[in-house]
Design a protein around this motif. Sequence first.
Motif, short mmCIF file in Angstrom:
data_model
loop_
_atom_site.label_atom_id
_atom_site.label_comp_id
_atom_site.label_asym_id
_atom_site.label_seq_id
_atom_site.Cartn_x
_atom_site.Cartn_y
_atom_site.Cartn_z
N SER A 17 -13.64 43.97 18.34
CA SER A 17 -13.31 42.76 18.81
C SER A 17 -12.93 41.86 17.85
CB SER A 17 -14.98 42.22 19.34
OG SER A 17 -15.43 42.80 20.28
N ARG A 19 -11.94 37.35 17.64
CA ARG A 19 -11.85 36.11 18.14
C ARG A 19 -10.85 35.01 17.28
NH1 ARG A 19 -16.10 31.00 18.86
NH2 ARG A 19 -15.74 30.44 16.42
N ARG A 67 -11.90 41.76 29.61
CA ARG A 67 -12.07 42.16 28.35
C ARG A 67 -11.78 40.69 27.19
NH1 ARG A 67 -8.53 45.29 25.47
NH2 ARG A 67 -6.86 44.63 27.22
N GLN A 82 -11.42 35.28 22.78
CA GLN A 82 -12.43 36.14 22.38
C GLN A 82 -12.00 37.54 23.01
OE1 GLN A 82 -15.30 36.08 20.58
NE2 GLN A 82 -15.09 38.25 20.57
N ASN A 84 -12.39 41.27 23.53
CA ASN A 84 -13.49 42.68 23.16
C ASN A 84 -12.80 43.78 23.84
OD1 ASN A 84 -15.32 40.62 22.38
ND2 ASN A 84 -16.01 40.28 24.47
N SER A 85 -13.44 44.74 23.29
CA SER A 85 -13.09 46.40 23.97
C SER A 85 -11.38 46.48 23.57
CB SER A 85 -13.25 46.44 25.36
OG SER A 85 -14.66 46.26 25.67
N LEU A 86 -11.00 45.98 22.54
CA LEU A 86 -9.59 46.04 22.14
C LEU A 86 -9.02 47.65 22.27
CD1 LEU A 86 -9.63 43.22 19.30
CD2 LEU A 86 -8.14 43.17 21.30
#
Length: 118
Positions: A17, A19, A67, A82, A84-86
């Motif tokens: 993740s 940001r 995501r 934000q 996530n789960s890149l």
Amino acid sequence: QVQLQESGGGLVQAGGSLRLACVASGRTFRTYSVGWFRQAPGKDREFVARITWSGDGTSYAASVKGRFTISRDNAKNTAYLQMNSLKPEDTAVYYCTAGLSGTAWSYWGQGTQVTVSS
């Protein structure tokens, strides 16, 4: 006039993740919609997400929906993305942009590099 500065990019492993933050100058920031776009090497710049001036409306590209989350804090003149789960395919330079609702994006930041390793 609004100036935008992105930060928070970097190198992360797949599944991780990050940001991103977009800090704006100018008291009119709170009246602008904010968007995030990205551009991978050799590809066109593409839409990622947007948020209305009040923060009560958001939209996402299909490739990131579920995501990524866009948000903003008008008291801080800052918008966030934000992530996530890149995935490796998320690797790109990410740009913040601002514009009045219903008009073209008027202001752009310099971009921040996001690299996702497999």
